[in-house]
Scaffold this motif. Structure first.
Motif, mmCIF file in Angstrom:
data_model
loop_
_atom_site.group_PDB
_atom_site.id
_atom_site.type_symbol
_atom_site.label_atom_id
_atom_site.label_comp_id
_atom_site.label_asym_id
_atom_site.label_seq_id
_atom_site.Cartn_x
_atom_site.Cartn_y
_atom_site.Cartn_z
ATOM 1 N N GLY A 188 0.803 -1.218 0.000
ATOM 2 C CA GLY A 188 0.000 0.000 0.000
ATOM 3 C C GLY A 188 0.833 1.264 0.000
ATOM 4 N N ALA A 189 2.000 1.205 0.647
ATOM 5 C CA ALA A 189 2.859 2.398 0.677
ATOM 6 C C ALA A 189 3.452 2.689 -0.702
ATOM 7 C CB ALA A 189 3.977 2.202 1.701
ATOM 8 N N LYS A 190 3.612 1.660 -1.535
ATOM 9 C CA LYS A 190 4.231 1.845 -2.853
ATOM 10 C C LYS A 190 3.206 2.185 -3.934
ATOM 11 C CE LYS A 190 7.541 -1.794 -1.648
ATOM 12 N NZ LYS A 190 7.971 -3.180 -1.987
ATOM 13 N N HIS A 191 1.994 1.716 -3.771
ATOM 14 C CA HIS A 191 0.986 1.874 -4.823
ATOM 15 C C HIS A 191 -0.233 2.604 -4.263
ATOM 16 C CE1 HIS A 191 3.277 -0.898 -7.345
ATOM 17 N NE2 HIS A 191 3.300 -1.771 -6.335
ATOM 18 N N ASP A 192 -0.401 3.836 -4.683
ATOM 19 C CA ASP A 192 -1.538 4.618 -4.198
ATOM 20 C C ASP A 192 -2.868 3.956 -4.519
ATOM 21 O OD1 ASP A 192 0.202 6.458 -3.215
ATOM 22 O OD2 ASP A 192 -0.075 7.921 -4.842
ATOM 23 N N SER A 193 -2.947 3.234 -5.630
ATOM 24 C CA SER A 193 -4.216 2.634 -6.040
ATOM 25 C C SER A 193 -4.700 1.568 -5.066
ATOM 26 C CB SER A 193 -4.089 2.020 -7.438
ATOM 27 O OG SER A 193 -3.079 1.022 -7.456
ATOM 28 N N LEU A 194 -3.754 1.018 -4.269
ATOM 29 C CA LEU A 194 -4.159 0.021 -3.272
ATOM 30 C C LEU A 194 -4.714 0.655 -2.007
ATOM 31 C CD1 LEU A 194 -1.264 -2.627 -3.403
ATOM 32 C CD2 LEU A 194 -3.645 -2.975 -4.070
ATOM 33 N N ARG A 195 -4.614 1.969 -1.893
ATOM 34 C CA ARG A 195 -5.073 2.649 -0.677
ATOM 35 C C ARG A 195 -6.573 2.934 -0.798
ATOM 36 N NH1 ARG A 195 -0.225 6.981 0.783
ATOM 37 N NH2 ARG A 195 1.524 5.530 0.457
ATOM 38 N N THR A 196 -7.320 1.883 -0.669
ATOM 39 C CA THR A 196 -8.774 1.959 -0.784
ATOM 40 C C THR A 196 -9.405 1.084 0.277
ATOM 41 O OG1 THR A 196 -10.661 1.457 -2.207
ATOM 42 C CG2 THR A 196 -8.697 0.144 -2.561
ATOM 43 N N VAL A 197 -10.580 1.475 0.734
ATOM 44 C CA VAL A 197 -11.285 0.670 1.739
ATOM 45 C C VAL A 197 -12.104 -0.439 1.081
ATOM 46 C CG1 VAL A 197 -11.387 2.512 3.445
ATOM 47 C CG2 VAL A 197 -13.207 2.329 1.728
ATOM 48 N N SER A 198 -12.203 -0.428 -0.221
ATOM 49 C CA SER A 198 -13.058 -1.387 -0.940
ATOM 50 C C SER A 198 -12.266 -2.617 -1.348
ATOM 51 C CB SER A 198 -13.646 -0.716 -2.187
ATOM 52 O OG SER A 198 -14.163 -1.671 -3.081
ATOM 53 N N THR A 199 -12.779 -3.793 -1.024
ATOM 54 C CA THR A 199 -12.152 -5.043 -1.438
ATOM 55 C C THR A 199 -12.127 -5.156 -2.958
ATOM 56 O OG1 THR A 199 -12.864 -6.146 0.588
ATOM 57 C CG2 THR A 199 -12.302 -7.562 -1.279
ATOM 58 N N VAL A 200 -13.244 -4.836 -3.597
ATOM 59 C CA VAL A 200 -13.324 -4.947 -5.053
ATOM 60 C C VAL A 200 -12.346 -3.980 -5.718
ATOM 61 C CG1 VAL A 200 -14.819 -4.588 -7.055
ATOM 62 C CG2 VAL A 200 -15.703 -5.761 -5.016
ATOM 63 N N ALA A 201 -12.318 -2.725 -5.232
ATOM 64 C CA ALA A 201 -11.406 -1.736 -5.817
ATOM 65 C C ALA A 201 -9.951 -2.153 -5.611
ATOM 66 C CB ALA A 201 -11.659 -0.365 -5.206
ATOM 67 N N ALA A 202 -9.646 -2.729 -4.450
ATOM 68 C CA ALA A 202 -8.271 -3.172 -4.182
ATOM 69 C C ALA A 202 -7.875 -4.319 -5.124
ATOM 70 C CB ALA A 202 -8.141 -3.599 -2.732
ATOM 71 N N LEU A 203 -8.810 -5.228 -5.383
ATOM 72 C CA LEU A 203 -8.504 -6.317 -6.312
ATOM 73 C C LEU A 203 -8.258 -5.785 -7.724
ATOM 74 C CD1 LEU A 203 -10.965 -9.138 -5.193
ATOM 75 C CD2 LEU A 203 -8.476 -9.317 -5.339
ATOM 76 N N GLU A 204 -9.058 -4.831 -8.147
ATOM 77 C CA GLU A 204 -8.844 -4.255 -9.469
ATOM 78 C C GLU A 204 -7.504 -3.512 -9.529
ATOM 79 O OE1 GLU A 204 -10.363 -4.995 -11.985
ATOM 80 O OE2 GLU A 204 -12.321 -5.727 -11.356
ATOM 81 N N ALA A 205 -7.123 -2.878 -8.420
ATOM 82 C CA ALA A 205 -5.828 -2.205 -8.367
ATOM 83 C C ALA A 205 -4.693 -3.227 -8.453
ATOM 84 C CB ALA A 205 -5.714 -1.382 -7.089
ATOM 85 N N ALA A 206 -4.867 -4.358 -7.758
ATOM 86 C CA ALA A 206 -3.848 -5.407 -7.808
ATOM 87 C C ALA A 206 -3.695 -5.944 -9.225
ATOM 88 C CB ALA A 206 -4.220 -6.540 -6.850
ATOM 89 N N ARG A 207 -4.798 -6.024 -9.958
ATOM 90 C CA ARG A 207 -4.741 -6.442 -11.354
ATOM 91 C C ARG A 207 -3.966 -5.413 -12.178
ATOM 92 N NH1 ARG A 207 -9.059 -9.115 -14.349
ATOM 93 N NH2 ARG A 207 -10.579 -8.357 -12.824
ATOM 94 N N ALA A 208 -4.315 -4.126 -11.980
ATOM 95 C CA ALA A 208 -3.677 -3.062 -12.765
ATOM 96 C C ALA A 208 -2.186 -2.968 -12.467
ATOM 97 C CB ALA A 208 -4.366 -1.729 -12.479
ATOM 98 N N GLU A 209 -1.812 -3.174 -11.196
ATOM 99 C CA GLU A 209 -0.403 -3.093 -10.803
ATOM 100 C C GLU A 209 0.343 -4.394 -11.055
ATOM 101 O OE1 GLU A 209 0.903 -0.381 -10.052
ATOM 102 O OE2 GLU A 209 -0.752 0.923 -9.434
ATOM 103 N N GLU A 210 -0.383 -5.400 -11.586
ATOM 104 C CA GLU A 210 0.186 -6.716 -11.895
ATOM 105 C C GLU A 210 0.713 -7.417 -10.652
ATOM 106 O OE1 GLU A 210 2.977 -6.297 -15.082
ATOM 107 O OE2 GLU A 210 1.433 -5.827 -16.560
ATOM 108 N N LEU A 211 0.071 -7.149 -9.530
ATOM 109 C CA LEU A 211 0.387 -7.883 -8.300
ATOM 110 C C LEU A 211 -0.324 -9.230 -8.289
ATOM 111 C CD1 LEU A 211 0.082 -4.930 -5.771
ATOM 112 C CD2 LEU A 211 2.185 -5.893 -6.755
#
Length: 1019
Positions: A907-930
């Motif tokens: 979360g400290a490295k990727h601003d897109s992971l700084r979300t309270v939403s599980t769904v939004a965090a998963l989509e961020a993980a996809r976008a960041e290729e995590l």
């Protein structure tokens, strides 16, 4: 001759019904020259055809290839030829191939073909000049040719009766003759099959004495069994075998030889050949369907139907009759199953099995075909047949007069027995004949099975001329539409209306059904407590008031809609309560009567959701929302804020304000519930709506609590006990799914509370005031009619920690004592109510904890250890882990813990992971290729499906549960809420097992770092 050609104008050709005028004029001239006949009489004959263009084309081909045949017929025969090939171009093509008997058929003018005559003719056709039976394809061609010649004779009779306006009157004779033709064709095919097997032309030869030892009984099912066959229809059969000589054949050889014989019979009817197949000889209604053996012995049949057969299989046997082959053996089979057929309505899940049988026929129909389906669409033949058969099965166990195979004979018996009003029965019989005549003419055209009404004007015009049921395309369409509407209305009336006579004893009703029969009728459509249902109907419909009259008129269709729900008994009870609660509202019955969609939606809500029904009883006026989709949409947060704050500001005390605010909150939850049940909103809209309703309630209650109201229960630290109010700031922080804005109906409202006080206020006094406010908030939000529980267990130290802390206290705690799970809990922390700036300050503090710059492997191991402990300790005793939606393998917990581990680590490295939403965090993980895109899809599928099922369980039962139930009733309830078929509950389970298994595989790999947990095998 040329002068006469010139006297035929295009106008005359148009009046004769031709569409392609120029081509018709040229073709007529050519035909007249070839036949050396004047054009006028030829045109007159062609004008009698349903499709003059098609008739002219076929007559021309006949004249080109068989001029001598046409030369041998007179003008009366020519008119008959035009009528025949104009309605059935396919028969025109047939006579182009086989013209020899055409003059004879035309001279006879058409006639019904008795069954014995058909059998004699077809058996004779498959024998050669020496008296030997033809084998294989030679026999097939002879059989099919003679069959179509006899069919043409029957069709000619039918068409001319139609021209005289009698098509409906002769329908039963025609359908019976078609059924006799089918039986004769099968007998002839059986004769060819025996000769073919002896000759060895389709496999190893079978000795004639061995073949003679096989008794093959062929049982008709479906329309052929009812002697109401179509021009072209599947002929459903069951094959039964017995040995005529036990020494010649043991059971194994009997089945082998019988199977070859039955297979050869089927080939003779429908295998490809130089002469096209007749129709499909279908044995799929046999025990175990296409997966079962093609033939069985009588003993094997009895054993199957005694031990394994389902209710729908006995319904299929309703029309069984001996058809061909060994009629004595076939009759033994029919007799052996009769008692079970008429007792089938007493079997468990009778209605469900009937509904599933009906759905199997209709589930593959394209949406664009449903309204033009003569058979399966609303107001089609299926509505009539379904009504008649279900009434037969319900009442036939007590009344032998209903033991009829045919739809029309059964309908007459139902009228004579008093089960259907005479006028209704006569209308329904007329509608059935009308629709069947249309079906016959549609199939006659190309000699293929179809039940699709044409939509093009030209095709409708041809159909009108072929049937004699109308004089134009417009008139035929109008009459068909009116018949459909009448069938649909009668379908509802004849099945449900007699119940009203039993419970209300209405003097104006033509029909009074006894109470025992009424109970049987209710049980047959799914009511488990018929006596209770009758009491509710009596309370709703008895009397002479306008209200009672409207309820009586509404009740038939309401009963049908309720019976379509998962729990019609509870639905009817709830409908009675809602109706009684709205007794004084003039719009209620008008809405149900005039707003059909509102009434249907109401029954769907009541019969599928106890949660919604109980809420609706407390707010009965909410029925009005069902009329408009816009009224079922969630209200925006700011609108609710404004409404609730206005309410809070106008109330004199906190108890008064809290009651009014809870009512608004309850109203909004009901709006979301109803919107979800009727399909106006989806789960995402529910989450947004619940978030707005909860947040506005909490904010408004805090405003009321801090507004200088009178004492309301607490003394310590209250204004009444200690003077002036303590001026502190207080904020509520949403946690868990509430913090993530991902609430469902079964979700808890997780919170933590934070306060801040001015420097001059002692910390202990400020803490007491904050604790008092939070305690009073919990009391004020508690609703005895609709429990709303606030859960503060995610605060530091859990239940052992203070209920509320200051912002500085939180900072100190997290700096010195915080453990990993508390940082993890903060990942979904979000300010929701109270002082906005304080909430933002807390969020900033949470960011420092939940998104650390470094999250070392030791802390990762700690997260994994805690997760493993949760899996082993928190699962309820006795619960099946695979069915637990939250804590089971691949469930909600797996998905959320994996997401939270990613956020803690990155979360400290990727601003897109700084979300309270599980769904939004998963989509961020996809976008960041995590995470791989496919893995994210698997996780989302499982998380969303589990969330939907938890919400559906709450709506269905009114109780929260985290396990996928194993019982059919609860699975059907979930399916009903989700808009799925309740008859395929196993698919619901299979979907969960599939999505959770895939999600677990991802979790195992990405969270624990290995491919398979031995406790939860992936396969």
């Amino acid at each position: 001759m040329a002068r006469e050609h010139s006297t035929v104008t295009l106008s005359e050709i148009a009046r004769a019904g031709f569409q392609d005028l120029a081509d018709a004029r040229d073709s007529l001239a050519e035909l007249a020259d070839r036949l050396e006949q004047p054009i006028g009489p030829l045109l007159g004959g062609l004008a009698m055809a349903a499709d003059p263009d098609a008739a002219l084309h076929r007559v021309r081909r006949l004249s080109e290839q068989h001029r001598d045949v046409l030369a041998a017929i007179d003008f009366d025969d020519f008119e008959r030829l035009c009528v025949l090939v104009g309605a059935s171009p396919a028969l025109g093509d047939f006579f182009t191939r086989h013209p020899s008997r055409l003059p004879e058929i035309l001279r006879r003018g058409g006639a019904v073909v008795p069954a014995e005559e058909a059998r004699t003719e077809l058996l004779r056709a498959v024998v050669d000049a020496t008296g030997e039976t033809l084998v294989a394809e030679a026999g097939w061609i002879a059989l099919r040719t003679r069959y179509r010649e006899l069919l043409a004779q029957l069709v000619l009779f039918d068409l001319f009766q139609g021209r005289a306006g009698n098509a409906e009157d002769v329908f039963e004779d025609v359908a019976e003759s078609l059924s006799g033709l089918a039986a004769a064709a099968i007998d002839a095919s059986l004769q060819v099959a025996r000769a073919t097997l002896v000759a060895g032309t389709s496999g190893p030869p079978i000795a004639s004495e061995r073949l003679e030892a096989v008794r093959l009984g062929i049982v008709a099912m479906g329309k052929c069994g009812a002697e109401e066959l179509n021009v072209v229809s599947d002929v459903d059969v069951i094959f039964v075998v017995e040995s005529a000589d036990a020494e010649a054949l043991d059971d194994d050889r009997l089945i082998r030889v019988g199977t070859r014989l039955a297979s050869e019979v089927m080939r003779g009817i429908h295998d490809p050949s130089l002469e096209p197949p007749l129709w499909q000889l279908d044995a799929n209604l046999r025990p175990e369907g296409r997966h079962g053996p093609l033939v069985r012995t009588l003993g094997s049949m009895r054993s199957y139907y005694d031990r394994w057969a389902k209710a729908w299989e006995f319904q299929a046997l309703l029309k069984a009759r001996p058809l061909a082959g060994d009629l004595g053996l076939a009759a033994q089979f029919v007799a052996a199953t009769r008692d079970a057929v008429w007792a089938s309505s007493s079997r468990e899940d009778f209605v469900g099995s009937v509904q599933r049988m009906r759905e199997r026929v209709t589930e593959h129909i394209a949406d664009d075909e449903l309204e033009v389906q003569l058979k399966l669409g609303p107001g089609g033949l299926r509505d009539i047949e379904f009504s008649v058969q279900l009434l037969q099965l319900v009442h036939g166990q007590y009344d032998e007069s209903l033991h009829r195979a045919g739809t029309l004979p059964a309908l007459r018996a139902l009228v004579d027995g008093g089960y259907i009003a005479r006028s209704d029965g006569e209308c329904l019989a007329s509608d059935y004949r009308f629709l069947r005549v249309l079906e016959h003419r549609l199939q006659l055209r190309d000699l293929r099975r179809t039940a699709i009404m044409p939509t093009e004007e030209q095709e409708l015009r041809v159909l009108a001329r072929a049937t004699g049921l109308a004089t134009s395309a417009e008139q035929l369409h109008a009459r068909w539409t009116a018949r459909k509407r009448e069938v649909r209305q009668l379908h509802l009336k004849i099945f449900y209306a007699p119940l009203l006579s039993a419970v209300a004893a209405l003097p104006e009703e033509e029909l009074v059904l006894g109470s025992d029969a009424a109970r049987a009728r209710l049980a047959s459509v799914g009511f488990r407590d018929p006596d209770g249902a009758m009491r509710h109907m009596a309370a709703l419909t008895r009397g002479t008031s306008r209200r009672a009259m409207i309820q009586r008129n509404l009740m038939p269709v309401l009963l049908q809609w309720l019976s379509d729900g998962t729990d019609p008994d509870f639905g009817l009870l709830a409908f009675r309560r809602v109706s009684e609660a709205n007794r004084e509202t003039p719009w209620y019955l008008r809405l149900l009567r005039d707003g059909t969609e509102a009434a249907e939606r109401l029954t769907r809500v009541l019969a599928n959701s106890r949660y919604a029904a109980e809420l609706l009883e407390s707010i009965p006026e909410a029925v009005a929302w069902l009329e408009r989709d816009a009224l079922l949409q969630p209200m925006q947060l700011q609108v609710l804020f404004d409404e609730m704050r206005a309410i809070a500001s106008r109330r004199a005390g906190i108890d008064s304000a809290a009651g009014a605010l809870r009512a608004v909150h309850r109203r909004e939850v009901l709006r979301l519930t109803m919107g979800r049940l009727v399909g106006v909103i989806d789960d995402d809209a529910v989450s947004a709506g619940l978030d707005a309703a909860h947040t506005a309630l909490l904010d408004a209650l805090l405003l009321a609590l801090r507004g200088g109201t009178a004492p309301y229960g607490s003394t310590t630290g209250s204004p009444a006990a200690g003077g002036a109010p303590v001026p502190i700031e207080l904020a509520l922080i949403g946690m868990g799914r509430y913090g993530g804005r991902e609430l469902g109906f079964a979700s808890d409202i997780d919170l933590i509370a934070v306060f801040r006080a001015p420097a001059h206020i002692a910390s202990d006094r400020a803490a007491r005031e904050a604790t008092r406010l939070v305690s009073e908030l919990r009391r004020a939000v508690a609703d005895p009619r609709f429990p709303v529980d606030l859960d503060f267990d995610l605060r530091p130290e859990g239940k052992n920690g203070p209920l509320v802390r200051s912002l500085d206290a939180y900072r100190a705690y997290y700096d010195r004592w915080s453990v990993t799970w508390e940082a993890q809990a903060l990942l979904r922390a979000r300010p929701v109510a109270g002082d906005a700036q304080l909430g933002l300050d807390f969020a900033a503090l949470a960011d420092e904890i939940r998104y650390p710059e470094q999250f070392d492997e030791g802390r990762v191991r700690e997260v994994r250890r805690i997760k493993a402990r949760v899996e082993s300790e928190r699962l309820p005793r006795g619960a099946d882990p695979k069915r637990h939606l939250k804590l089971g393998p691949g469930g909600i917990s797996d998905v959320e813990w994996l997401v939270q581990l990613l956020q803690l680590r990155s979360g400290a490295k990727h601003d897109s992971l700084r979300t309270v939403s599980t769904v939004a965090a998963l989509e961020a993980a996809r976008a960041e290729e995590l995470l791989a895109a496919e893995d994210v899809d698997h996780l989302l599928d499982s998380w969303r499906f589990a969330s939907s099922v938890r919400s559906a369980l709450k709506l269905w039962t009114g109780r929260s549960s985290d396990s996928l139930p194993a019982g059919w009733s609860d699975l059907a309830g979930i399916a009903g809420v989700l808009g799925l078929s309740r008859t395929h509950t196993s698919e619901l389970e299979e979907r969960w097992f599939a999505v959770s298994r895939r999600a677990r595989a991802v979790f195992e790999r990405e969270f624990f770092g290995y491919t398979e947990d031995p406790r939860f095998p992936l396969r």
